[in-house]
Enzyme design. Structure first.
Site, PDB file in Angstrom:
ATOM      1  N   HIS A 140       0.855  -1.190   0.000  1.00 46.64           N
ATOM      2  CA  HIS A 140       0.000   0.000   0.000  1.00 46.64           C
ATOM      3  C   HIS A 140       0.885   1.232   0.000  1.00 46.64           C
ATOM      4  CE1 HIS A 140      -3.135   2.839   1.096  1.00 46.64           C
ATOM      5  NE2 HIS A 140      -3.980   1.931   0.625  1.00 46.64           N
ATOM      6  N   ASP A 199      -7.849  -5.584   0.132  1.00 46.87           N
ATOM      7  CA  ASP A 199      -8.348  -6.354  -0.999  1.00 46.87           C
ATOM      8  C   ASP A 199      -7.887  -7.805  -0.990  1.00 46.87           C
ATOM      9  OD1 ASP A 199      -9.906  -4.427  -2.176  1.00 46.87           O
ATOM     10  OD2 ASP A 199      -8.186  -3.479  -3.132  1.00 46.87           O
TER      11      ASP A 199
HETATM   12  N1  CMC Z   1       4.074  -7.523  -4.917  1.00 49.14           N
HETATM   13  C1  CMC Z   1       5.401  -7.509  -5.126  1.00 49.14           C
HETATM   14  N2  CMC Z   1       6.199  -6.425  -5.032  1.00 49.14           N
HETATM   15  C2  CMC Z   1       5.587  -5.283  -4.713  1.00 49.14           C
HETATM   16  C3  CMC Z   1       4.199  -5.205  -4.479  1.00 49.14           C
HETATM   17  C4  CMC Z   1       3.441  -6.374  -4.590  1.00 49.14           C
HETATM   18  N3  CMC Z   1       2.112  -6.367  -4.385  1.00 49.14           N
HETATM   19  N4  CMC Z   1       3.864  -3.928  -4.185  1.00 49.14           N
HETATM   20  C5  CMC Z   1       5.010  -3.226  -4.229  1.00 49.14           C
HETATM   21  N5  CMC Z   1       6.047  -4.047  -4.554  1.00 49.14           N
HETATM   22  C6  CMC Z   1       7.470  -3.680  -4.626  1.00 49.14           C
HETATM   23  C7  CMC Z   1       7.786  -2.905  -5.910  1.00 49.14           C
HETATM   24  O1  CMC Z   1       8.170  -3.760  -6.948  1.00 49.14           O
HETATM   25  C8  CMC Z   1       8.919  -2.011  -5.422  1.00 49.14           C
HETATM   26  O2  CMC Z   1      10.080  -2.805  -5.360  1.00 49.14           O
HETATM   27  P1  CMC Z   1      11.544  -2.151  -5.641  1.00 49.14           P
HETATM   28  O3  CMC Z   1      11.771  -1.213  -4.487  1.00 49.14           O
HETATM   29  O4  CMC Z   1      12.463  -3.312  -5.672  1.00 49.14           O
HETATM   30  O5  CMC Z   1      11.435  -1.444  -6.956  1.00 49.14           O
HETATM   31  C9  CMC Z   1       8.531  -1.661  -3.983  1.00 49.14           C
HETATM   32  O6  CMC Z   1       7.727  -2.770  -3.541  1.00 49.14           O
HETATM   33  C10 CMC Z   1       7.717  -0.371  -3.856  1.00 49.14           C
HETATM   34  O7  CMC Z   1       6.589  -0.466  -4.712  1.00 49.14           O
HETATM   35  P2  CMC Z   1       5.891   0.754  -5.430  1.00 49.14           P
HETATM   36  O8  CMC Z   1       5.218   0.256  -6.658  1.00 49.14           O
HETATM   37  O9  CMC Z   1       6.865   1.883  -5.585  1.00 49.14           O
HETATM   38  O10 CMC Z   1       4.831   1.168  -4.345  1.00 49.14           O
HETATM   39  P3  CMC Z   1       3.595   2.126  -4.548  1.00 49.14           P
HETATM   40  O11 CMC Z   1       3.366   2.788  -3.266  1.00 49.14           O
HETATM   41  O12 CMC Z   1       3.781   2.981  -5.759  1.00 49.14           O
HETATM   42  O13 CMC Z   1       2.392   1.100  -4.894  1.00 49.14           O
HETATM   43  C11 CMC Z   1       0.575  -0.366  -4.664  1.00 49.14           C
HETATM   44  C12 CMC Z   1       1.413   0.730  -4.005  1.00 49.14           C
HETATM   45  C13 CMC Z   1      -0.638  -0.678  -3.785  1.00 49.14           C
HETATM   46  C14 CMC Z   1       0.063   0.117  -6.029  1.00 49.14           C
HETATM   47  C15 CMC Z   1       1.456  -1.632  -4.839  1.00 49.14           C
HETATM   48  O14 CMC Z   1       1.879  -2.107  -3.576  1.00 49.14           O
HETATM   49  C16 CMC Z   1       0.742  -2.744  -5.614  1.00 49.14           C
HETATM   50  O15 CMC Z   1       0.791  -2.759  -6.857  1.00 49.14           O
HETATM   51  N6  CMC Z   1       0.066  -3.703  -4.891  1.00 49.14           N
HETATM   52  C17 CMC Z   1      -0.702  -4.732  -5.547  1.00 49.14           C
HETATM   53  C18 CMC Z   1      -2.048  -4.164  -5.963  1.00 49.14           C
HETATM   54  C19 CMC Z   1      -2.985  -3.981  -4.773  1.00 49.14           C
HETATM   55  O16 CMC Z   1      -3.146  -4.857  -3.959  1.00 49.14           O
HETATM   56  N7  CMC Z   1      -3.645  -2.806  -4.734  1.00 49.14           N
HETATM   57  C20 CMC Z   1      -4.662  -2.504  -3.722  1.00 49.14           C
HETATM   58  C21 CMC Z   1      -4.256  -1.372  -2.804  1.00 49.14           C
HETATM   59  S1  CMC Z   1      -5.329  -1.289  -1.367  1.00 49.14           S
HETATM   60  C22 CMC Z   1      -6.881  -0.868  -1.970  1.00 49.14           C
HETATM   61  C23 CMC Z   1      -6.945   0.423  -2.700  1.00 49.14           C
HETATM   62  O17 CMC Z   1      -6.289   1.391  -2.316  1.00 49.14           O
HETATM   63  O18 CMC Z   1      -7.689   0.488  -3.672  1.00 49.14           O
END
Ligand code: CMC
Length: 431
Positions: free
Chosen positions: A308, A366
């Site tokens: 998140h 989720d």
């Molecule tokens: N699985 C594997 N690696 C992950 C995941 C994941 N679900 N989420 C983040 N990472 C890794 C990402 O690859 C990155 O790694 P590195 O530092 O090596 O490059 C690091 O963690 C930071 O990730 P980010 O993409 O910069 O983080 P963000 O804050 O931009 O993204 C997020 C947040 C929720 C979009 C992301 O964690 C994600 O894609 N999660 C899966 C989708 C999900 O479950 N979304 C629902 C969110 S809760 C409900 C809502 O808000 O709607």
């Protein structure tokens, strides 16, 4: 405690700009960078808004490090335990919990507005039989802007209130109609003697040919899920509603833009993506190979339902939903559900794995909501519409908060331009 003070200095010429602190009641202060361009001729740059507040708001507070989520100051766990979704909707919209008379009046008003215009029902027939319900929801909610010309003055509090009640009341009817369209079943009219979630379940699962009794435990589970999804401060869809709304557009059109933003798998579409991921993994024995793919970032595979932007310790909604998930599955006799077992295995591995620990990735709301929806018989493509129904309350509250603010301005971000420098057009025969 003294207010922190910050300045920006141009190291080339020593020019300094003090950045006033914008204080709130909880959490960090914001630095007002509104004059940076005017005074220093530079922009601030924060794609993804990791450090940027787009607004002040009094609706929801999140402390991502401590796993705190408050609606109007109340912890979400207490609200989920003691209140109904409609009570929480009143709180989010009005700032205070209702007394018994206020709750009754609000509940009655929502029940009265559940029907949709008969001509609107015809819109569903224009969609291909297999259209995703989120596509229908986006389109049909946008179409609401073609109705209700009696209440289009965004500056009139009564007009805003009528919009709020209509929107919250009609979104389940529209979502249920999208479901029925997908399955080719006749639409069911709302039954206003039923509470909000029972009515939704009835509109989705009843058919005109036979009686249907709503399972009160299923309705209660949905009610709790809706409370947990009702608002989440300036998330992508809410920010989209605010941005669209900042132009003064029709509020139903602004809500439709929020629904479109919610659909993506990084946001509300994650509940659907979790179930698809569980289906793809198929069996507990495939979990280690899948986890390796996630950690190696093969084709961008992520563990859906994990991570998140704000919560870096735990998602308080996930804790409540996890408990609810076990309760519902037990009630329905589905506690040995293989997908739940698979989800638990993924959770167990991820929580002890260095990749996830180092990046502070924990299960989010989720991760479990899809398992509950599935147990309730809700098909996978309806998971995100369920989220949209609940989040409508937050979108509406944020829209009202924004348009009631006399200092509201159109949201108009800037950019760092990376394209070609100015050049002259060469005539077509010379190119
Ligand atoms: N699985 C594997 N690696 C992950 C995941 C994941 N679900 N989420 C983040 N990472 C890794 C990402 O690859 C990155 O790694 P590195 O530092 O090596 O490059 C690091 O963690 C930071 O990730 P980010 O993409 O910069 O983080 P963000 O804050 O931009 O993204 C997020 C947040 C929720 C979009 C992301 O964690 C994600 O894609 N999660 C899966 C989708 C999900 O479950 N979304 C629902 C969110 S809760 C409900 C809502 O808000 O709607």
């Amino acid at each position: 405690m003294s207010t922190p003070s910050f300045s920006l200095v141009n190291n080339a010429n020593g020019e300094k700009l003090d950045l006033p602190a914008v204080g709130g009641t909880l959490g960090p202060v914001g630095l007002d960078v509104g004059k940076v361009y005017d005074k220093l001729d530079v922009f601030t740059y924060d794609p993804g808004f990791s450090s940027t507040c787009s607004t002040k708001s009094a609706i929801t507070y999140i402390d991502g490090d401590q796993g705190v989520l408050l609606y109007r100051g109340y912890p979400v766990a207490q609200l989920a335990e003691h209140c109904s979704f409609i009570e929480v909707a009143y709180l989010i919209l009005n700032g205070e919990l209702p007394n018994a008379a206020q709750l009754q009046a609000f509940d009655q008003s929502i029940r009265k507005h559940t029907m949709i215009n008969e001509s609107l029902k015809g819109f569903f027939g224009g969609f291909r039989y297999d259209a995703h319900p989120m596509a229908m929801l986006t389109g049909v909610v946008g179409s609401l802007s073609a109705f209700y010309h009696d209440t289009t003055n965004n500056k009139d509090p009564r007009h805003r209130e009528i919009f709020a009640h209509r929107m919250i009341a009609k979104i389940p009817t529209i979502a249920a109609a999208a479901y029925k369209r997908y399955f080719g079943q006749p639409f069911m009219y709302p039954q206003n003697h039923l509470d909000y979630c029972s009515n939704l379940l009835h509109m989705m699962f009843a058919v005109p040919a036979e009686p249907y009794h709503v399972d009160p435990i299923a309705a209660k589970a949905l009610d709790v899920l809706f409370i947990l999804h009702a608002d989440h401060e300036q998330n992508a869809s809410t920010s989209t509603v605010r941005m669209a709304g900042s132009t003064g557009t029709n509020p139903y059109a602004a809500i439709a833009s929020g629904i479109a933003a919610l659909w993506g798998p990084a946001h509300g579409g994650a509940n659907e993506a979790v179930l698809k991921m569980l289906e793809e993994i198929g069996d507990v024995k495939h979990v280690p190979a899948f986890m390796q793919k996630v950690k190696d970032k093969v084709d961008g595979v992520r563990l859906m339902g994990f991570g998140h932007r704000v919560y870096k310790n735990f998602d308080p909604r996930a804790t409540i939903i996890r408990e609810q998930c076990h309760k519902v599955l037990k009630h329905l006799g589905k506690e040995n559900d293989p997908q739940l077992e698979l989800a638990m295995k993924l959770e167990e591995i991820a929580l002890s794995d260095d990749y996830f620990k180092a990046r502070k990735l924990y299960p989010n709301v989720d991760f479990y909501s899809g398992i509950i929806y599935k147990a309730l018989g809700i098909p996978v493509n309806m998971f995100t519409p369920m989220f949209a129904i609940a989040r409508t309350v937050g979108w509406v509250a944020h829209w009202i908060e924004m348009v009631s603010d006399p200092t509201m301005r159109i949201a108009r971000p800037r950019q760092v331009y990376t394209g070609a420098g100015e050049r002259s057009v060469t005539a077509l025969d010379k190119r």
